[in-house]
Scaffold this motif. Sequence first.
Motif, mmCIF file in Angstrom:
data_model
loop_
_atom_site.group_PDB
_atom_site.id
_atom_site.type_symbol
_atom_site.label_atom_id
_atom_site.label_comp_id
_atom_site.label_asym_id
_atom_site.label_seq_id
_atom_site.Cartn_x
_atom_site.Cartn_y
_atom_site.Cartn_z
ATOM 1 N N VAL A 183 60.528 33.835 64.824
ATOM 2 C CA VAL A 183 60.884 33.362 66.161
ATOM 3 C C VAL A 183 62.313 33.775 66.527
ATOM 4 C CG1 VAL A 183 59.268 31.439 66.201
ATOM 5 C CG2 VAL A 183 61.564 31.096 65.292
ATOM 6 N N LYS A 184 62.511 34.026 67.823
ATOM 7 C CA LYS A 184 63.816 34.468 68.318
ATOM 8 C C LYS A 184 64.080 33.848 69.690
ATOM 9 C CE LYS A 184 63.647 38.954 65.992
ATOM 10 N NZ LYS A 184 63.301 40.365 66.145
ATOM 11 N N PHE A 185 65.300 34.040 70.173
ATOM 12 C CA PHE A 185 65.644 33.702 71.550
ATOM 13 C C PHE A 185 65.942 34.997 72.295
ATOM 14 C CE2 PHE A 185 67.262 29.340 70.233
ATOM 15 C CZ PHE A 185 66.382 28.636 71.032
ATOM 16 N N LEU A 186 65.638 35.011 73.588
ATOM 17 C CA LEU A 186 66.011 36.163 74.396
ATOM 18 C C LEU A 186 66.447 35.663 75.757
ATOM 19 C CD1 LEU A 186 64.002 39.473 74.671
ATOM 20 C CD2 LEU A 186 65.264 38.571 76.598
ATOM 21 N N CYS A 187 67.638 36.076 76.201
ATOM 22 C CA CYS A 187 68.080 35.690 77.533
ATOM 23 C C CYS A 187 68.065 36.916 78.434
ATOM 24 C CB CYS A 187 69.470 35.063 77.504
ATOM 25 S SG CYS A 187 69.989 34.518 79.139
ATOM 26 N N ASP A 188 67.171 36.889 79.408
ATOM 27 C CA ASP A 188 67.075 37.972 80.394
ATOM 28 C C ASP A 188 68.158 37.710 81.444
ATOM 29 O OD1 ASP A 188 66.431 39.748 82.350
ATOM 30 O OD2 ASP A 188 64.273 39.294 82.370
ATOM 31 N N ALA A 189 69.308 38.368 81.275
ATOM 32 C CA ALA A 189 70.468 38.075 82.123
ATOM 33 C C ALA A 189 70.198 38.415 83.582
ATOM 34 C CB ALA A 189 71.683 38.836 81.614
ATOM 35 N N ASP A 190 69.223 39.272 83.842
ATOM 36 C CA ASP A 190 68.935 39.630 85.230
ATOM 37 C C ASP A 190 68.129 38.545 85.943
ATOM 38 O OD1 ASP A 190 70.110 42.297 85.058
ATOM 39 O OD2 ASP A 190 68.550 42.587 83.560
ATOM 40 N N ALA B 146 58.297 39.352 68.461
ATOM 41 C CA ALA B 146 57.557 40.534 68.916
ATOM 42 C C ALA B 146 56.989 40.295 70.313
ATOM 43 C CB ALA B 146 56.437 40.845 67.933
ATOM 44 N N ILE B 147 56.500 39.067 70.558
ATOM 45 C CA ILE B 147 55.888 38.774 71.850
ATOM 46 C C ILE B 147 56.933 38.711 72.967
ATOM 47 C CG2 ILE B 147 54.571 37.057 73.164
ATOM 48 C CD1 ILE B 147 53.053 36.421 70.603
ATOM 49 N N ILE B 148 58.047 38.006 72.703
ATOM 50 C CA ILE B 148 59.053 37.917 73.784
ATOM 51 C C ILE B 148 59.677 39.281 74.053
ATOM 52 C CG2 ILE B 148 59.511 35.427 73.617
ATOM 53 C CD1 ILE B 148 61.992 35.999 72.034
#
Lengths: 198, 339
Positions: A4-11, A166-168
């Motif tokens: 599991v991970k975090f991802l911040c889509d800054a846009d 992988a999914i995010i």
Amino acid sequence: MARVKFLCDADRCIECNACVTACKNEHEVPWGINRRRVVTINDGKPGERSVSMACMHCTDAPCAAVCPVSCFYTTADGVVLHSKDLCIGCGYCFYACPFGAPQYPKVGNFGSRGKMDKCTYCAGGPEDDSSPAEYAKYGANRLAEGKLPICAEMCSTKSLLAGDGAIIAEIYKERVMKRGYGSGAWGWTTAYHEGIAV
Amino acid sequence: MRTYLSHIRSIIFTLAILTAMAAMPVLAQQLGPDGAPNPTASVVPEHKLLQQSPRIEGRIDIPSERARVLMQPAGRQWDHFHEITLHWLGATVIVGMIAALAAAYLIIGRLRISNGRSGRKVLRFSSFERFSHWLTAASFVVLGLTGLNITFGKIVLLPIIGPEAFSSMSEAAKYVHNYVSAAFVIGLALIVALWIKDNLPRNVDIDWVKQGGGFIRSKHAPSGRFNAGEKLVFWFALGAGAAVIISGCLLIFPFYVTDIAGMQIAQVVHAVIAVLFIAVIIAHIYIGTLGMEGAFEAMATGEVDLNWAKEHHDLWLEEQLAKERLAARSGQSSAVPAE
Ligand code: SF4
Ligand code: SF4
């Protein structure tokens, strides 16, 4: 098991700070501690972007490496957790963390930082899952209930993503293809030794 | 008047057109291929920001300078220093020094007083000097051990005593380290104030080195109160002491005057200087106890044997004896009034 991970889509981030507030509420995080925070780059200038940042649950976590009492452990999902019973409040994890994630309840003079507190990916700590003892020290254990971190779950623009890395990454890639732009997965290279190639 | 104004007006107009033309390419860049605005045209990507500065900082509503830092990949470098470099450096320097001293003991052995003891004692260190020395020494040992625990404890002690006991011990050690540091600062300040005069370099120091520093039996190395070797230890202690004290102050009051990079540098300086300091002091302890007969009593009782002083600090001994004679004479003259 998924990593599991975090991802911040800054846009997509609109700097509403709802993730920060939701986190504080979910875990009853004490005054002065912010497990998650939103930093705005180039504020008021062209190209302004906001990034929601908390513990990224790094690969080869530097905090865990430098801890003089080795109080960190990584779960099978890749979540980096620690034991507040063992922590001596030395502050070293903050020097090593690339994302400023570790927080301390006290000022810090003469070694009086108190037990380190940080984002648990809503996965509690070493105590029994969802026990009162775990809640008091680390907050809610949503992962044990099959739920994802509250910050990402309630993000209104779905800028903040949590879940299987992988999914995010796939979701983010798709977004970038569709809309034709993307300023990248902030912090991924530092945290996971890999970016997202689009 | 009117023509004058219209002149100015047309100049401003031309300038405005020129600026607009100059700005055209920039505008064009901000439009996508389909003519729609490209929202990322002016976004500086992460790797570019990190090329410009080692940290990415922004604005945040939390009233804390630390929280403004979005990212500092240097944390990974500091991790590498702390876990790889420091472990190897510390182990090599300290174990290396102990091995070197063991070899010296086996090869050279204990340096005896050549002419044996005379039985006559000379005062070398006053009680206040000994107090200052032992205050510094005791606090140094405590600081050294508690400090080494932070770096090596988890490798050496943790597997033996278990995580709970090791954590409680390390927490106590952390507080001890932070508070005992005050005693070290006072001790070092006293030592410097008391001995700096006798540690200033003099010509005789060169002779001392040329004569093999007392390690070659057949030669006599002349020396004042402190020989060149002791002077080196003194100046090293002063320099290294100042460095650990300043970096230690930064670490004990985190983020008061420095940012995250400053804290990392302070820790690096503190750790590197400290392991070197420990190695030098191990050598100092060896020479003062095992390595040389008659040296330890100087700091224990304050008095040394006359023959030891003759052998190692001849110039100082002459001064002391001259002083004694003078005192004796003036004592006599006051006891026996002039005729
Ligand atoms: S983000 Fe910081 S606290 Fe979280 S795992 Fe990485 S180094 Fe540790
Ligand atoms: S503050 Fe606690 S968790 Fe962080 S490095 Fe020190 S002992 Fe480990």
